[in-house]
Design an enzyme around this catalytic site. Sequence first.
Site, PDB file in Angstrom:
ATOM      1  N   TYR A 200       0.796  -1.156  -0.077  1.00 53.99           N
ATOM      2  CA  TYR A 200       0.031   0.152  -0.109  1.00 53.99           C
ATOM      3  C   TYR A 200       0.990   1.420   0.016  1.00 53.99           C
ATOM      4  CZ  TYR A 200      -3.539   3.709   1.559  1.00 53.99           C
ATOM      5  OH  TYR A 200      -4.115   4.731   1.714  1.00 53.99           O
ATOM      6  N   LYS A 204       0.832   4.289  -2.736  1.00 50.58           N
ATOM      7  CA  LYS A 204       0.713   5.649  -2.640  1.00 50.58           C
ATOM      8  C   LYS A 204       1.708   6.614  -2.736  1.00 50.58           C
ATOM      9  CE  LYS A 204      -2.774   5.310  -2.759  1.00 50.58           C
ATOM     10  NZ  LYS A 204      -3.884   6.323  -3.189  1.00 50.58           N
TER      11      LYS A 204
END
Length: 325
Positions: A200, A204
């Site tokens: 993740y 990002k």
Amino acid sequence: MGVAFSQLFPPQANLTEHSLPSQNGKVFIVTGGYSGVGYQLASLLFQAGGKVYIAGRSEAKAHESIEKIVSLSSNTPFAGRLDYLALELDDLSTIKPSVEAFKRKESKVDILFNNAGVSLPPPGSASKQGYELQLATNCLGPFLFTQLLLPLLEVAAKTSPPGSVRVVWTTSQTAEMTAPKGGMSLSDLTAPPPNQTKNYVNSKTGNWFMAGKLADQVRSHGILSVVQNPGNLKTNLLRHAPKLMVIAAYPLLHNARQGAYTELWAGLSPELNLETNGAYVIPWGRPHPSPRRDIILALKSKQQGGTGLADEFWEWCGQQTAAYL
């Protein structure tokens, strides 16, 4: 530490439904616009007179959200228009048909909000093309979608003030606080680690890189590309997170409407201009005063004295999506 704390407890938003000028005549796309921050953002733009396309995979959820927004806006005198755009970011083969369907309805896009994302899905989750799901949904899909929409953004830019046509990307404070030195390891792209939090964070950080590299690509057209951390929010982005983590974080979470104010500012504030292209926006709408120096270096090419890591990530995304243009 002060900037990190101020993102957890931000000052009051200064661009809200009460101060937002008319958006009549503008065309917006909000990916993931039928829930959470995207829903709140779509509502704000619609109530200000904008034509808003809610892009996502579920037509039923989109129309349910559209009906709800319209019903709650019955007393709004300048309401715009809401429409659904089918979009599956985790399947690259569907994205060009989505853009073609949009082009049959519209000739321009004023602001693209790359808002949709996925966080911490079950380990081993993959896209239709076999990429790690967070990397696919948060990076590769939006990369391709944006590139295919560039001609329509350029059309809007020809008749708009410089810097008013924008692409808004979505990152996370988690990436800023926990990404490894330099931003990411490119080997994780082809051999994703079993740690979903790390995947993740990579996605990002990738969104941060994309905002900077797109800014380089579109600056000459008068288009702005920025990245924003919407804030720590109570949304279904946490639906896959461990329950204990959600319980522990809950006191620090804010309503989704607050996050929509961050995106609204990133998309519409006149305080951003071509000189701040590639800017990082923090809650609830203000420039980041001191983004991580190592990631700023990663955003710069080697010729500019940086590491060139963002260039390599951008090129990798282009290679993976080239067959779907």
